[in-house]
Design an enzyme around this catalytic site. Structure first.
Site, PDB file in Angstrom:
ATOM      1  N   LYS B 100       0.866  -1.176   0.000  1.00 19.02           N
ATOM      2  CA  LYS B 100       0.000   0.000   0.000  1.00 19.02           C
ATOM      3  C   LYS B 100       0.903   1.226   0.000  1.00 19.02           C
ATOM      4  O   LYS B 100       1.583   1.507   0.983  1.00 19.02           O
ATOM      5  CB  LYS B 100      -0.914   0.001   1.235  1.00 19.02           C
ATOM      6  N   GLY B 161      -8.290   8.789   9.730  1.00 20.42           N
ATOM      7  CA  GLY B 161      -8.609   8.858  11.155  1.00 20.42           C
ATOM      8  C   GLY B 161      -9.655   9.890  11.514  1.00 20.42           C
ATOM      9  O   GLY B 161      -9.935  10.096  12.692  1.00 20.42           O
ATOM     10  N   ALA B 187      -9.654   5.295   4.035  1.00 23.31           N
ATOM     11  CA  ALA B 187      -9.641   6.401   5.000  1.00 23.31           C
ATOM     12  C   ALA B 187     -10.921   7.225   4.993  1.00 23.31           C
ATOM     13  O   ALA B 187     -11.473   7.512   3.938  1.00 23.31           O
ATOM     14  CB  ALA B 187      -8.461   7.335   4.793  1.00 23.31           C
ATOM     15  N   GLY B 188     -11.349   7.585   6.188  1.00 25.02           N
ATOM     16  CA  GLY B 188     -12.457   8.511   6.352  1.00 25.02           C
ATOM     17  C   GLY B 188     -13.730   7.898   6.903  1.00 25.02           C
ATOM     18  O   GLY B 188     -14.581   8.612   7.425  1.00 25.02           O
ATOM     19  N   ASN B 209      -9.259   1.566   9.552  1.00 28.68           N
ATOM     20  CA  ASN B 209      -8.536   1.225  10.775  1.00 28.68           C
ATOM     21  C   ASN B 209      -9.196   1.886  11.983  1.00 28.68           C
ATOM     22  O   ASN B 209      -9.766   1.228  12.853  1.00 28.68           O
ATOM     23  CB  ASN B 209      -7.071   1.651  10.642  1.00 28.68           C
ATOM     24  N   THR B 210      -9.154   3.222  12.010  1.00 34.92           N
ATOM     25  CA  THR B 210      -9.601   3.948  13.194  1.00 34.92           C
ATOM     26  C   THR B 210     -11.071   3.696  13.534  1.00 34.92           C
ATOM     27  O   THR B 210     -11.434   3.617  14.716  1.00 34.92           O
ATOM     28  CB  THR B 210      -9.351   5.458  13.001  1.00 34.92           C
TER      29      THR B 210
END
Lengths: 70, 258
Positions: B100, B161, B187-188, B209-210
């Site tokens: 990635k 995040g 992301a987001g 992830n977050t």
């Protein structure tokens, strides 16, 4: 093994080693069981070459592992 | 669900997950198992000098035989650092060439630096890496990354995040229209409905992830995300009804008692 010590930069910090054997350095860092990768002077050192690799004075060594990340 | 094909690989789950921000490796593992994800991202970092013998390692909890490990170049702000990191990752993972790529432009937004990202992508593709690339949601730049030979285009939906959700669904739609490669929102995403929206738009997958790691109960959120991805995909494949302004009766007009 050399009698005199050599100085290398390991992950950004200067350290002095009694031996110029890369294998001994790895063992002393308790990394032999772990998955890691090594770059010396910006060149990858393949696992197969670690055992016979001789470090030189002023070598810049990076040893990395996988950590949590996104 | 049908498999997601990325480059030379097939993934059984369309949810890809990160391994950062968890309390410990056990929680990381539990959340990932609950998410059903097969692809898990990891970061590449300098080892602690003088680590204790037998100190736990992330890859002890995520066996590379069981999961597809996707090393990232997080923290890299230049082409050179990103390419070095990929080379180290390939060595660390015994020749595994799926990466990635992310080349960041700014600490505060973690937006990608796209000129550096394009350059790094070219170098890596030429060096036989299979590059999944984190990028802005600019359709023109996404097309360029596609043409360079990246195996997956991964536009951000909002800053890393941030949990703001799919902030520009229209751009994502255009990127999907233009792309020959799997488009994975990276992301987001903040909660399950965000993941579903991405999948309903027609995205091939979502990387997060977050949203899982910072949930009050990460294991439960991981399970929610698994379902959200599956429902969104199925809804996309099913093809949603047309929206209309006025009501349309579902029950027959005839036979109503008077």
């Amino acid at each position: 093994m050399n009698a005199k010590t050599i100085g290398i930069i390991l992950n950004g910090s200067e350290i002095h080693l009694k031996s110029n054997s890369l294998k001994e350095l790895i063992d002393s860092l308790n990394l032999s069981e772990a998955r890691f990768a090594i770059e010396i002077n910006r060149e990858i050192v393949p696992k197969s070459q670690i055992d016979n690799y001789t470090l030189n004075d002023k070598d810049e060594v990076e040893i990395v592992i996988a950590v949590g990340g996104g | 669900m049908e498999k997601l094909v990325v480059g030379s690989r097939e993934f059984s789950s369309r949810l890809l997950v990160g391994t950062g921000k968890y309390k410990d490796f056990q929680e990381t593992q539990d959340a990932i198992v609950a998410s059903g994800a097969e692809v898990v991202t990891v970061a590449i970092r300098r080892t602690n000098i003088g680590q204790n013998k037998g100190e736990p390692n992330l890859l002890d909890f995520l066996n590379p035989e069981e999961f597809i490990i996707l090393p990232n170049t997080a923290g890299c702000y230049s082409v050179d650092d990103a390419v070095r990191t990929c080379n180290l990752a390939r060595e660390l993972l015994d020749g595994h060439n799926l990466v990635k790529l992310e080349v960041l432009g700014d600490e505060k937004t973690l937006f990608p630096n796209m000129t550096q990202t394009l350059e790094a992508a070219k170098i890596l593709v030429e060096d036989n890496f299979e590059v999944m690339v984190y990028c802005t949601d600019d359709p023109i730049l996404c097309k360029e990354l596609d043409d360079i030979g990246c195996v997956s285009i991964m536009p951000l939906a909002a800053p890393i995040g941030s949990g703001l959700g799919i902030t520009n669904p229209y751009n994502i739609e255009i990127i999907l229209e233009n792309s020959n490669k799997p488009v994975i929102v990276d992301a987001g995403v903040g909660t399950a409905s965000d993941a579903t929206i991405a999948m309903e738009l027609g995205c091939d997958g979502v990387l997060m992830n977050t949203a899982i790691a910072e949930a009050k109960n990460p294991i439960l959120m991981a399970s929610a995300m698994k379902k959200a991805i599956e429902s969104g995909r199925e809804a996309f494949l099913a093809g949603r009804m047309k929206k209309r302004l006025y009501a349309s009766k579902s029950s027959p007009e005839d036979g109503v008692i008077r």
